[in-house]
Design an enzyme around this catalytic site. Sequence first.
Site, PDB file in Angstrom:
ATOM      1  CG  HIS A   5     -40.649  -2.784  27.832  1.00  0.00           C
ATOM      2  ND1 HIS A   5     -41.022  -1.519  27.445  1.00  0.00           N
ATOM      3  CD2 HIS A   5     -40.753  -2.791  29.201  1.00  0.00           C
ATOM      4  CE1 HIS A   5     -41.357  -0.796  28.503  1.00  0.00           C
ATOM      5  NE2 HIS A   5     -41.198  -1.545  29.579  1.00  0.00           N
ATOM      6  CB  CYS A  17     -38.461  -1.703  21.895  1.00  0.00           C
ATOM      7  SG  CYS A  17     -39.001  -1.135  20.255  1.00  0.00           S
ATOM      8  CG  HIS A  40     -42.419   0.006  22.851  1.00  0.00           C
ATOM      9  ND1 HIS A  40     -41.110   0.390  23.030  1.00  0.00           N
ATOM     10  CD2 HIS A  40     -42.750  -0.757  23.927  1.00  0.00           C
ATOM     11  CE1 HIS A  40     -40.656  -0.111  24.173  1.00  0.00           C
ATOM     12  NE2 HIS A  40     -41.629  -0.816  24.731  1.00  0.00           N
TER      13      HIS A  40
END
Length: 354
Positions: free
Chosen positions: A330, A270, A318
Site C-alpha cells: 500500500h 493509496c 484507505h
Amino acid sequence: MASHRSPRRTPLPVHGWPARVTVLSAAAASAAALAPGSAGARPADDPARPSAATVNSRIDRLYEQAEGATEKYNATAESAGKLREQVETVQDRVARGQAKVNRLRGELGGLAGEQYRSGGISPSVALLLTADPDSYLDKASALDRVSSRQSLQLRQLQAAQRELKRQRTEATGKLADLEQHTRTLRKQKRNVQRKLGAARRLLHELTPKQRAERERASREGGRGQQSGDTPDLGGDRASSGRAAAAVAAAKSAVGKPYVWGAAGPSSFDCSGLTQWAYGKAGTSIPRTSQGQRGAGKQVPLSQARPGDLVVYRDDASHVGMYVGNGQVVHAPHPGAPVRYDPVGMMPVSSVTRP
C-alpha cells in the site's frame, strides 16, 4: 443564399485544472529543518512540551483525516473528468446541429429563389408579384403556393432549431456543473494541504531522536523489517490471472513515493496505487477507496487471496492490496513510500475481490 459554413465548436473554458501537488516527505523535511538547537524547537525538557506519544497520536490522526479528504478530492476529480468529457460531447453535437440548421436554411432559401426565377407559379400570383413584389412570400403563402417540398423543409428546419436549443441548454448546464466541481476541488485541495501542514508542524515538536524513532517504527510496520525488503509471501495463490498481474504491478511500485491525488506510474496515493495496478492487469476499477470497496465480491479476511483489495476504517478512507502471507502492499501516507505492511496494521473494513 445563406452561408453553409459550419460553426466551430466552442472551446472548453480554461479552469486552471487543479494541479496534483507533490507532498514532500514529512520525516525527511522535518529532520533537515530541525537539527538540535534549531530556532523554533522547544527544549526536550520543556514542561509545556507534549509527550512524544501524544504528538505521534495527533500526527497519525491528521494523516488519517488528510487521507479521507484526499479520497473525497479523488472522487470529485473523477466526476469532474467525466463531466468534462460530457461537455465536449455535447458541444460537438451543438456544432453539428448548428451546421444542420445552416444547411437547411440555405436549401430553403435556394428553393424559394429558384421558384421565383423559374416562373413556376400561377398567372394570378405572377400578377400579384408584378403589382407588389415585396409581398411575394406572404401572398404566395396566403394562396397556398408554398410547395410540399418547402413545407417539409420548413418542418425540418424548425425541428433542427428546437434540438439545437435543447443541446445548447444541456451544454450550459454541464458547464455550470463543471465550474462547481472545479470550485469544490480547490476547496478540497486546500483542506488536504492544511491537514498535511499541521502534521508537518507537529513533527517539529519531536526531537530528532523521536523523529528517527517514529520513522523507524513507521518503516518497520511492527515487523522489524525495512520497507525495501521483500517479505516471504508464502505459497498463497491469486484468485485469477488478472489478480496475479495486479499483484506483480503493485510489487513493482514498492519504494515509489506517496503523493496525494497521484495514480502512477511514478508516485501514488493509496487508491491510486490499487487502481493503477489493476489497470496494468487490464481491469478498470473505481478511483477511490470507497468506490473500490464495492468493485467486486466481498470475502472474509480469513479467505483473502493475493490481488484482493483490503479496505480500512469505517469510512473506507484507505486501501491496500493483499499479496499473501498476511501482507499488503500500500501507499501509506506522505513521507512513507509504497511498501509492505501487515494486513492488520489498522482496522479492516472489508475485503473485495475484483
